[in-house]
Design an enzyme around this catalytic site. Structure first.
Site, PDB file in Angstrom:
ATOM      1  N   LYS A  19       0.769  -1.188  -0.004  1.00  0.00           N
ATOM      2  CA  LYS A  19      -0.330  -0.181   0.027  1.00  0.00           C
ATOM      3  C   LYS A  19       0.867   1.184  -0.110  1.00  0.00           C
ATOM      4  O   LYS A  19       0.464   2.290  -0.713  1.00  0.00           O
ATOM      5  CB  LYS A  19      -0.849   0.052   1.348  1.00  0.00           C
ATOM      6  CG  LYS A  19      -1.910   0.937   1.581  1.00  0.00           C
ATOM      7  CD  LYS A  19      -2.812   0.458   2.336  1.00  0.00           C
ATOM      8  CE  LYS A  19      -2.623   0.802   3.788  1.00  0.00           C
ATOM      9  NZ  LYS A  19      -2.796   2.243   4.178  1.00  0.00           N
ATOM     10  N   ARG A 117      -8.917  12.060  12.435  1.00  0.00           N
ATOM     11  CA  ARG A 117      -7.206  11.919  12.597  1.00  0.00           C
ATOM     12  C   ARG A 117      -6.364  13.131  12.641  1.00  0.00           C
ATOM     13  O   ARG A 117      -7.044  14.214  11.926  1.00  0.00           O
ATOM     14  CB  ARG A 117      -6.814  10.757  11.583  1.00  0.00           C
ATOM     15  CG  ARG A 117      -7.508   9.438  12.037  1.00  0.00           C
ATOM     16  CD  ARG A 117      -7.056   8.326  11.285  1.00  0.00           C
ATOM     17  NE  ARG A 117      -5.771   7.818  11.081  1.00  0.00           N
ATOM     18  CZ  ARG A 117      -5.142   7.357  10.454  1.00  0.00           C
ATOM     19  NH1 ARG A 117      -5.644   6.667   9.466  1.00  0.00           N
ATOM     20  NH2 ARG A 117      -3.538   6.919  10.537  1.00  0.00           N
ATOM     21  N   ASP A 317       2.390  -0.967  12.207  1.00  0.00           N
ATOM     22  CA  ASP A 317       1.177  -1.224  11.662  1.00  0.00           C
ATOM     23  C   ASP A 317       0.807  -2.702  12.246  1.00  0.00           C
ATOM     24  O   ASP A 317      -0.146  -3.213  12.279  1.00  0.00           O
ATOM     25  CB  ASP A 317       0.857  -1.351  10.412  1.00  0.00           C
ATOM     26  CG  ASP A 317       0.935   0.434   9.670  1.00  0.00           C
ATOM     27  OD1 ASP A 317       0.527   1.137  10.416  1.00  0.00           O
ATOM     28  OD2 ASP A 317       1.252   0.302   8.539  1.00  0.00           O
TER      29      ASP A 317
END
Ligand code: S3P
Length: 430
Positions: A19, A117, A317
């Protein structure tokens, strides 16, 4: 998604293209002279957002017969409507940097999850470079999107910037702006974060230096040349199969052609510290990025570890999986220096603790991480993704080793990075 215990996990696993690298390939391709060909772009919501925004800015992007995207550079101009970044933090933060350098006005909008965010982290350095960039207040637009940022770009000057949070998105926003700023921009990071932007800029011919001792990057305004980019498979998607392979009984998985950039593979170091091992086979380099196959087999005797400091951004992540691994490790695992987890797609400290407790884990929140006491047998339960793709996939892996059935609500969130997750998992599970 419904998951039942796995008796055995075997076979080859092919996860989607990376990604982070794919976003950068499209964005830098839009600035480069010529046509950049990008193969293996994931068919995910986040990449669709970057593609949609670039097309709205006038960038021609066509899919060739083999599925690669051809991006024609040098055509960016003002968009007629707000640019819809969906839920993609990488899209909004990187494209804001890119647009800050270009002499027209842009409005960036986001879905409700992304609108919560933090954006101050990119607004601050871009303002220091002379950009006219401001947050826009609610309310949401009729399509459920909220206009978030207005940027009147152009007229930037170089800065020397020490990033207050170790974030590749912040670093990359400044570097993209620096391509159109007068003078030499310097970015210094408190800890090394993923360096895909730097590697791709260098490969496209930018004047960039990177001192890894001091985590300092220098970039001058540069012309970029189009590239043929084959995006390697995403380590952060492979990570779910790494954890599944280590934890499930009778597992033997070969995860193919994964990006093994050391700024991404902190999870492998954490696994080693916990007494586990993952073997790299067929390692080689492609477009300046290391790539290899990963062989993962069931491990016995994982032990707890303390995880903090420089490894945190290199595994940022993967912490939902670190928590899951820790439930199956003997003794205590402490994760610290990871307050950034609280501003991801969900508050991953709180959401991971709440959901893993439903499965029987002993896990407590800390302001900057969590403590897990293991090992505890897990039992199936009804759990929730909190709208977070990485939570949904971690809970699916947990379900493979839990007794009974695990039901995950909000599992459609996997489309953000890995729409085929359930099918790929089913393909290796007996
Ligand atoms: C990303 C950087 C990380 C990561 C995100 C993708 C990127 O975010 O969590 O999934 O592509 O630059 P931060 O830079 O906010 O840590």
């Amino acid at each position: 998604m419904r998951i039942v215990p796995a008796q055995e996990l075997t076979g080859e696993v092919v996860v989607p293209g990376d990604k982070s690298i794919a976003h950068r390939a499209l964005l830098l391709g839009a600035l480069a002279d010529g046509v950049t060909r990008v193969a293996n772009v994931p068919d995910s919501d986040d990449l669709a957002a970057t593609k949609r925004c670039l097309e709205a800015l006038g960038v021609p992007i066509v899919r060739n017969g083999g599925g690669a995207l051809h991006v024609t550079g040098g055509r960016i101009g003002e968009a007629a409507a707000p640019l819809d970044c969906g839920g993609s933090g990488t899209t909004i933060r990187l494209i804001a940097g890119l647009l800050a350098g270009l002499p027209f006005t842009s409005i960036l909008s986001a879905n409700a999850q992304l609108a919560k965010r933090p954006m101050g982290r990119i607004i601050d350095p871009l303002k220091l470079m002379g950009a006219d960039i401001s947050p826009l207040p609610p309310p949401a637009t009729p399509n459920g999107r909220q206009a978030m940022l207005i940027i009147k770009g152009g007229g930037l000057h170089a800065i020397e910037y020490a990033t207050p949070v170790a974030s590749a998105q912040v670093k990359s926003a400044v570097l993209l702006a620096a391509l159109h700023a007068s003078g030499h921009t310097t970015v210094r990071e408190s800890a090394a974060t993923r360096d895909h932007t730097e590697r791709m800029l260098r490969a496209m011919g930018a004047q960039i230096t990177h001192d890894r001792e001091t985590n300092t990057i220098m970039l001058s305004p540069s012309h970029l040349s189009a590239l043929n980019i084959s995006v390697p498979n995403d380590f952060s998607s492979a990570a779910f199969f790494i954890a599944a392979g280590l934890l499930a009984p009778r597992a033997d998985l070969l995860i193919k052609a994964v990006n093994l950039n050391p700024t991404r593979t902190g999870l492998l170091d954490i696994i080693t510290a916990m007494g586990g091992a993952v073997a790299v086979e067929q390692g080689h380099e492609e477009n300046g990025e290391p790539v290899g196959d990963l062989r993962v087999r069931t491990v016995a005797g994982l032990r707890g570890a303390t995880v903090g400091g420089a490894v945190v951004p290199r595994a940022i992540d993967e912490f939902p999986l670190v928590a899951l691994l820790a439930t199956q490790a003997e003794g205590e695992t402490l994760v610290r220096d990871a307050a950034e987890l609280r501003v991801k797609e969900s508050d991953r400290v709180s959401a991971v603790a709440v959901e893993l407790r439903k499965l029987g884990a002993q896990i407590e929140e800390r302001p900057d991480g969590f403590v897990v006491r293991g090992r505890t047998p897990l039992h199936g339960a009804e759990v929730d993704s909190h709208g977070d793709h990485r939570l949904a996939m971690m809970l699916a892996v947990a379900g493979l080793i839990a007794s009974g059935e695990t039901r995950i609500s909000g599992a459609e969130s996997v489309a953000k990075s890995f729409p085929e997750f359930e099918r790929v998992l089913a393909g290796i599970t007996r």
